[in-house]
Design a protein around this motif. Structure first.
Motif, short mmCIF file in Angstrom:
data_model
loop_
_atom_site.label_atom_id
_atom_site.label_comp_id
_atom_site.label_asym_id
_atom_site.label_seq_id
_atom_site.Cartn_x
_atom_site.Cartn_y
_atom_site.Cartn_z
N MET A 218 -17.31 3.64 -0.95
CA MET A 218 -17.37 3.16 0.42
C MET A 218 -17.48 4.33 1.39
O MET A 218 -17.06 5.43 1.10
CB MET A 218 -16.08 2.40 0.77
CG MET A 218 -16.09 0.96 0.34
SD MET A 218 -14.70 0.02 1.02
CE MET A 218 -13.55 1.27 1.54
N LYS B 25 -8.46 12.76 12.08
CA LYS B 25 -7.05 12.34 12.01
C LYS B 25 -6.93 10.83 11.91
O LYS B 25 -5.99 10.32 11.31
CB LYS B 25 -6.30 12.80 13.26
CG LYS B 25 -5.92 14.25 13.25
CD LYS B 25 -5.00 14.51 14.43
CE LYS B 25 -4.56 15.95 14.48
NZ LYS B 25 -3.79 16.22 15.72
N GLY B 26 -7.88 10.12 12.50
CA GLY B 26 -7.81 8.66 12.48
C GLY B 26 -8.43 8.04 11.23
O GLY B 26 -8.39 6.84 11.06
N SER B 27 -8.99 8.87 10.37
CA SER B 27 -9.66 8.32 9.18
C SER B 27 -8.66 7.93 8.11
O SER B 27 -7.50 8.38 8.11
CB SER B 27 -10.63 9.36 8.61
OG SER B 27 -9.90 10.41 8.00
N ARG B 28 -9.11 7.13 7.19
CA ARG B 28 -8.28 6.73 6.06
C ARG B 28 -7.80 7.95 5.27
O ARG B 28 -6.62 8.10 4.98
CB ARG B 28 -9.11 5.82 5.15
CG ARG B 28 -8.41 5.39 3.90
CD ARG B 28 -9.37 4.63 2.99
NE ARG B 28 -8.69 4.22 1.79
CZ ARG B 28 -8.56 2.97 1.36
NH1 ARG B 28 -9.11 1.99 2.03
NH2 ARG B 28 -7.91 2.69 0.27
N THR B 29 -8.75 8.84 4.94
CA THR B 29 -8.38 10.02 4.17
C THR B 29 -7.42 10.91 4.96
O THR B 29 -6.47 11.46 4.41
CB THR B 29 -9.63 10.86 3.81
OG1 THR B 29 -10.71 9.98 3.51
CG2 THR B 29 -9.36 11.76 2.64
N HIS C 126 -5.29 9.97 7.09
CA HIS C 126 -3.97 9.33 7.07
C HIS C 126 -3.25 9.60 5.75
O HIS C 126 -2.06 9.93 5.73
CB HIS C 126 -4.17 7.83 7.29
CG HIS C 126 -2.92 7.03 7.22
ND1 HIS C 126 -1.78 7.36 7.92
CD2 HIS C 126 -2.62 5.91 6.54
CE1 HIS C 126 -0.84 6.47 7.67
NE2 HIS C 126 -1.32 5.57 6.82
N GLN D 174 0.22 11.69 5.25
CA GLN D 174 1.39 11.16 4.53
C GLN D 174 1.85 12.11 3.44
O GLN D 174 3.02 12.12 3.08
CB GLN D 174 1.04 9.81 3.89
CG GLN D 174 0.95 8.67 4.88
CD GLN D 174 0.66 7.35 4.17
OE1 GLN D 174 -0.22 7.29 3.31
NE2 GLN D 174 1.36 6.31 4.54
N LYS E 22 -12.72 -1.58 6.26
CA LYS E 22 -11.95 -1.28 5.04
C LYS E 22 -11.67 0.20 4.91
O LYS E 22 -10.65 0.60 4.36
CB LYS E 22 -12.72 -1.74 3.80
CG LYS E 22 -12.64 -3.23 3.55
CD LYS E 22 -13.26 -3.52 2.18
CE LYS E 22 -13.20 -4.98 1.83
NZ LYS E 22 -13.98 -5.26 0.60
N ARG F 168 -8.28 3.84 8.91
CA ARG F 168 -6.86 4.11 8.71
C ARG F 168 -6.04 2.82 8.74
O ARG F 168 -5.24 2.55 7.84
CB ARG F 168 -6.40 5.06 9.82
CG ARG F 168 -4.94 5.33 9.81
CD ARG F 168 -4.53 6.13 11.05
NE ARG F 168 -3.13 6.41 11.02
CZ ARG F 168 -2.59 7.62 11.05
NH1 ARG F 168 -3.35 8.69 11.16
NH2 ARG F 168 -1.28 7.78 11.01
N HIS G 275 -6.61 0.68 5.75
CA HIS G 275 -5.90 1.21 4.58
C HIS G 275 -4.42 0.82 4.61
O HIS G 275 -3.85 0.40 3.61
CB HIS G 275 -6.06 2.72 4.57
CG HIS G 275 -5.34 3.41 3.47
ND1 HIS G 275 -5.42 3.02 2.15
CD2 HIS G 275 -4.50 4.47 3.48
CE1 HIS G 275 -4.67 3.82 1.41
NE2 HIS G 275 -4.10 4.70 2.20
N VAL G 276 -3.80 0.96 5.78
CA VAL G 276 -2.38 0.59 5.91
C VAL G 276 -2.21 -0.90 5.61
O VAL G 276 -1.30 -1.30 4.89
CB VAL G 276 -1.86 0.94 7.32
CG1 VAL G 276 -0.49 0.34 7.57
CG2 VAL G 276 -1.84 2.45 7.52
N GLU H 292 -4.17 -2.80 3.82
CA GLU H 292 -4.40 -3.02 2.38
C GLU H 292 -3.13 -2.70 1.58
O GLU H 292 -2.73 -3.45 0.70
CB GLU H 292 -5.57 -2.14 1.91
CG GLU H 292 -5.97 -2.42 0.46
CD GLU H 292 -7.07 -1.49 -0.02
OE1 GLU H 292 -7.78 -0.90 0.81
OE2 GLU H 292 -7.20 -1.35 -1.25
N GLN H 293 -2.49 -1.58 1.94
CA GLN H 293 -1.25 -1.19 1.25
C GLN H 293 -0.16 -2.23 1.42
O GLN H 293 0.73 -2.36 0.58
CB GLN H 293 -0.75 0.15 1.79
CG GLN H 293 -1.56 1.34 1.33
CD GLN H 293 -0.96 2.63 1.84
OE1 GLN H 293 -0.61 2.72 3.02
NE2 GLN H 293 -0.86 3.63 0.98
#
Lengths: 220, 220
Positions: free
Chosen positions: A138, A180-184, A186, A190, B180, B183, B186-187, B189-190
């Motif tokens: 994706m 910073k706002g991307s899924r990766t 985030h 973490q 999808k 960020r 992803h949260v 989805e988790q």
């Protein structure tokens, strides 16, 4: 010149630019800027285990425990003296595999990130396809953004709407917010790697252009 | 008509369209499509605790335990019969507060999502500012995308590069991948809410246009 982008290498484009902005591309660019001699991308942690030499290893965002270094440009910066002159073996979840796939299709394969955006853009003299590592097949917005950023610097003509979108995104939105706002971004935050996210969002930190040739990534 | 976008309401734009695509905007649109009479946005969980009536509550992506419903369009779909004809009180981390802030600046405040994109676009007859909920003061790509999508449908003239970027992004990239891959996606989805992410990425599911007037969101 025409520019395309996507998760797969595309036939008909002489040059492929592999983009895995968070973090494999940025790690490779940083390693070569620190004067590592070469990076050998491998396709599995098992292969990495067998090599004799310094290793960079990451799976699913975490350092592989038996690797010498993580897939982290800021880790490498802290070990600059150790890395200088070395050939490093590297495995990451998406990035190294993307390089190997791009090399099957494109005559010339470069590694692009925001860190070396202008340097890569200046080398693009033929039709170019940006091959984004993405995330499990994706789109990963930081890769699309970085592809668009470099394509725009190179003055490319977008071959499709996706690439035009990437180029406009990179012109209109701030890199650090997107990263910073991307899924990766985030996931890395973490795991305590926000420093990497911020570093990878820097533009033109280095001038090195990594190129994949005969199984190794070396400075062009 | 001129269109702007950003995390703050902007003076000089008659209409404000509040966008919190994952999920408050989509939840409000769904509630009114299910013929809830009105939604009353509140600014804190404490206020929500004191109200007498059915409640929708979320903080940091999770349902507030004393609320009747979560901030989830798919939850509401499963309770359609209970919701019909009701006035619901609602608090979410970003969305409800963004509505209240937009109402301080814009004469008219609408609620936009992909679910009602065409319906909202058809109501935009004056200069419009898309007010994105974002994430802790940072860009959230799903909101920027949704703002761009509606702005493009409305045929707006982007007032700045950011808005032009949003419009091109929405034209060139697929909604579901962006949602999808975000960020927030992803949260969610988790937390087992992938169903919500997929639902919120649907375009033109509903025709309702929620408007904020005198402390309540009602169908226009």
């Amino acid at each position: 010149m025409r520019v395309a982008s996507g998760l797969e290498p595309q036939e008909g484009y002489e040059i492929g630019v592999v983009v895995d902005a968070l973090r494999a591309s940025s790690t490779i660019v940083t390693a070569l800027a620190l004067e590592a001699e070469a990076i050998v991308p491998l396709s599995s942690p098992e292969e990495l285990k067998r090599v004799d030499g310094p290793t960079i290893g990451e799976q699913h965002g975490k350092k592989i425990d038996f690797a010498d270094y993580g897939n982290s440009p800021t880790d490498l910066l802290r070990h600059a003296e150790e890395i200088e002159g070395e050939t490093l073996y590297m495995v990451t979840t998406n990035g190294t595999d993307t390089i190997l796939r791009a090399a099957e299709v494109h005559e010339e394969v470069l590694i692009g990130s925001l860190l070396n955006a202008s340097a890569v853009a200046s080398k693009l003299s033929g039709d170019t396809c940006f091959v984004e590592a993405g995330h499990r097949g994706m789109l990963a917005v930081e890769d699309t953004y970085t592809a668009g950023y470099i394509a725009r610097l190179a003055g490319g003509e977008p071959a499709d709407g996706r690439t035009r979108a990437a180029m406009e995104m990179a012109r209109g939105l701030p890199a650090e917010e997107v990263f910073k706002g991307s899924r990766t971004g985030h996931v890395l935050e973490q795991r305590g790697r926000l420093e990497d996210v911020e570093f990878c969002a820097r533009v033109d930190e280095f001038e090195v252009v990594p190129v994949y040739e005969d199984g190794m990534v070396v400075p062009q």
